[in-house]
Design a protein around this motif. Sequence first.
Motif, PDB file in Angstrom:
ATOM      1  N   ILE A   1     -42.919 -41.863 -84.921  1.00 39.92           N
ATOM      2  CA  ILE A   1     -43.061 -41.855 -86.380  1.00 39.92           C
ATOM      3  C   ILE A   1     -42.744 -43.237 -86.937  1.00 39.92           C
ATOM      4  O   ILE A   1     -43.480 -43.764 -87.777  1.00 39.92           O
ATOM      5  N   ALA A   2     -41.650 -43.835 -86.450  1.00 44.72           N
ATOM      6  CA  ALA A   2     -41.260 -45.171 -86.930  1.00 44.72           C
ATOM      7  C   ALA A   2     -42.310 -46.219 -86.561  1.00 44.72           C
ATOM      8  O   ALA A   2     -42.642 -47.089 -87.376  1.00 44.72           O
ATOM      9  N   ILE A   3     -42.834 -46.127 -85.363  1.00 47.51           N
ATOM     10  CA  ILE A   3     -43.862 -47.085 -84.921  1.00 47.51           C
ATOM     11  C   ILE A   3     -45.111 -46.957 -85.785  1.00 47.51           C
ATOM     12  O   ILE A   3     -45.657 -47.962 -86.261  1.00 47.51           O
ATOM     13  N   GLU A   4     -45.557 -45.719 -86.010  1.00 50.84           N
ATOM     14  CA  GLU A   4     -46.758 -45.510 -86.827  1.00 50.84           C
ATOM     15  C   GLU A   4     -46.511 -45.908 -88.277  1.00 50.84           C
ATOM     16  O   GLU A   4     -47.401 -46.443 -88.936  1.00 50.84           O
ATOM     17  N   ALA A   5     -45.301 -45.679 -88.783  1.00 46.57           N
ATOM     18  CA  ALA A   5     -44.970 -46.120 -90.143  1.00 46.57           C
ATOM     19  C   ALA A   5     -45.020 -47.637 -90.226  1.00 46.57           C
ATOM     20  O   ALA A   5     -45.461 -48.199 -91.237  1.00 46.57           O
ATOM     21  N   GLY A   6     -44.597 -48.313 -89.166  1.00 44.98           N
ATOM     22  CA  GLY A   6     -44.701 -49.769 -89.118  1.00 44.98           C
ATOM     23  C   GLY A   6     -46.152 -50.225 -89.139  1.00 44.98           C
ATOM     24  O   GLY A   6     -46.496 -51.217 -89.795  1.00 44.98           O
ATOM     25  N   GLU A   7     -47.007 -49.508 -88.441  1.00 47.78           N
ATOM     26  CA  GLU A   7     -48.433 -49.842 -88.444  1.00 47.78           C
ATOM     27  C   GLU A   7     -49.041 -49.599 -89.827  1.00 47.78           C
ATOM     28  O   GLU A   7     -49.909 -50.355 -90.270  1.00 47.78           O
ATOM     29  N   LEU A   8     -48.572 -48.568 -90.517  1.00 48.02           N
ATOM     30  CA  LEU A   8     -49.011 -48.324 -91.893  1.00 48.02           C
ATOM     31  C   LEU A   8     -48.578 -49.484 -92.790  1.00 48.02           C
ATOM     32  O   LEU A   8     -49.366 -50.010 -93.574  1.00 48.02           O
ATOM     33  N   LEU A   9     -47.358 -49.906 -92.649  1.00 49.84           N
ATOM     34  CA  LEU A   9     -46.838 -51.028 -93.439  1.00 49.84           C
ATOM     35  C   LEU A   9     -47.597 -52.314 -93.140  1.00 49.84           C
ATOM     36  O   LEU A   9     -47.834 -53.129 -94.031  1.00 49.84           O
ATOM     37  N   GLU A  10     -48.019 -52.467 -91.897  1.00 49.07           N
ATOM     38  CA  GLU A  10     -48.762 -53.665 -91.504  1.00 49.07           C
ATOM     39  C   GLU A  10     -50.055 -53.819 -92.305  1.00 49.07           C
ATOM     40  O   GLU A  10     -50.517 -54.942 -92.548  1.00 49.07           O
ATOM     41  N   CYS A  11     -50.619 -52.703 -92.754  1.00 51.63           N
ATOM     42  CA  CYS A  11     -51.843 -52.763 -93.566  1.00 51.63           C
ATOM     43  C   CYS A  11     -51.619 -53.532 -94.869  1.00 51.63           C
ATOM     44  O   CYS A  11     -52.575 -53.999 -95.489  1.00 51.63           O
ATOM     45  N   PHE A  12     -50.373 -53.668 -95.292  1.00 48.98           N
ATOM     46  CA  PHE A  12     -50.031 -54.346 -96.546  1.00 48.98           C
ATOM     47  C   PHE A  12     -49.229 -55.621 -96.293  1.00 48.98           C
ATOM     48  O   PHE A  12     -48.616 -56.154 -97.208  1.00 48.98           O
ATOM     49  N   GLN A  13     -49.225 -56.101 -95.054  1.00 52.50           N
ATOM     50  CA  GLN A  13     -48.330 -57.187 -94.666  1.00 52.50           C
ATOM     51  C   GLN A  13     -48.458 -58.446 -95.511  1.00 52.50           C
ATOM     52  O   GLN A  13     -47.464 -59.019 -95.914  1.00 52.50           O
TER      53      GLN A  13
ATOM     54  N   LEU B   1     -51.775 -43.500 -92.026  1.00 52.51           N
ATOM     55  CA  LEU B   1     -51.074 -42.420 -92.708  1.00 52.51           C
ATOM     56  C   LEU B   1     -51.255 -41.107 -91.947  1.00 52.51           C
ATOM     57  O   LEU B   1     -50.294 -40.341 -91.772  1.00 52.51           O
ATOM     58  N   ALA B   2     -52.463 -40.855 -91.475  1.00 53.40           N
ATOM     59  CA  ALA B   2     -52.726 -39.649 -90.684  1.00 53.40           C
ATOM     60  C   ALA B   2     -51.886 -39.637 -89.411  1.00 53.40           C
ATOM     61  O   ALA B   2     -51.358 -38.588 -89.017  1.00 53.40           O
ATOM     62  N   ASP B   3     -51.735 -40.796 -88.767  1.00 57.61           N
ATOM     63  CA  ASP B   3     -50.902 -40.858 -87.555  1.00 57.61           C
ATOM     64  C   ASP B   3     -49.456 -40.490 -87.864  1.00 57.61           C
ATOM     65  O   ASP B   3     -48.813 -39.756 -87.099  1.00 57.61           O
ATOM     66  N   VAL B   4     -48.929 -40.992 -88.979  1.00 57.96           N
ATOM     67  CA  VAL B   4     -47.547 -40.677 -89.368  1.00 57.96           C
ATOM     68  C   VAL B   4     -47.417 -39.173 -89.600  1.00 57.96           C
ATOM     69  O   VAL B   4     -46.499 -38.524 -89.079  1.00 57.96           O
TER      70      VAL B   4
END
Length: 104
Positions: free
Chosen positions: A30-42, A56-59
């Motif tokens: 969950i934390a890894i996928e949330a990081g990938e979600l955040l990366e979209c706005f880096q 978001l779907a992955d999370v």
Amino acid sequence: MEKAIQEIIEFNNERDWNQFHTPENLAKSIAIEAGELLECFQWNNDYDKEAVCEELADVVNYCIVMANSLDVDLEEIVLKKLEKNRQKYPVEKAKGNSKKYNEL
């Protein structure tokens, strides 16, 4: 969401992945996928909506799998937490305010 939940559980069962889905591993995922979600706005707010939706779907998928692994009803725990938040953030104090509950 019931159809999505059942599809996700079936998907994992078909692949025999539940053996890897310990609460610890799922929390990490969950934390890894949330990081990938955040990366979209880096670097700016000019984001790719499709990429954001996929992350978001992955999370959400991992959250559903974790709830299943813990044998908890996701809707029940979300509504229970929402009720706690209603107590911590009463409308008359929190409306239009981004402060934490202990600063209201």
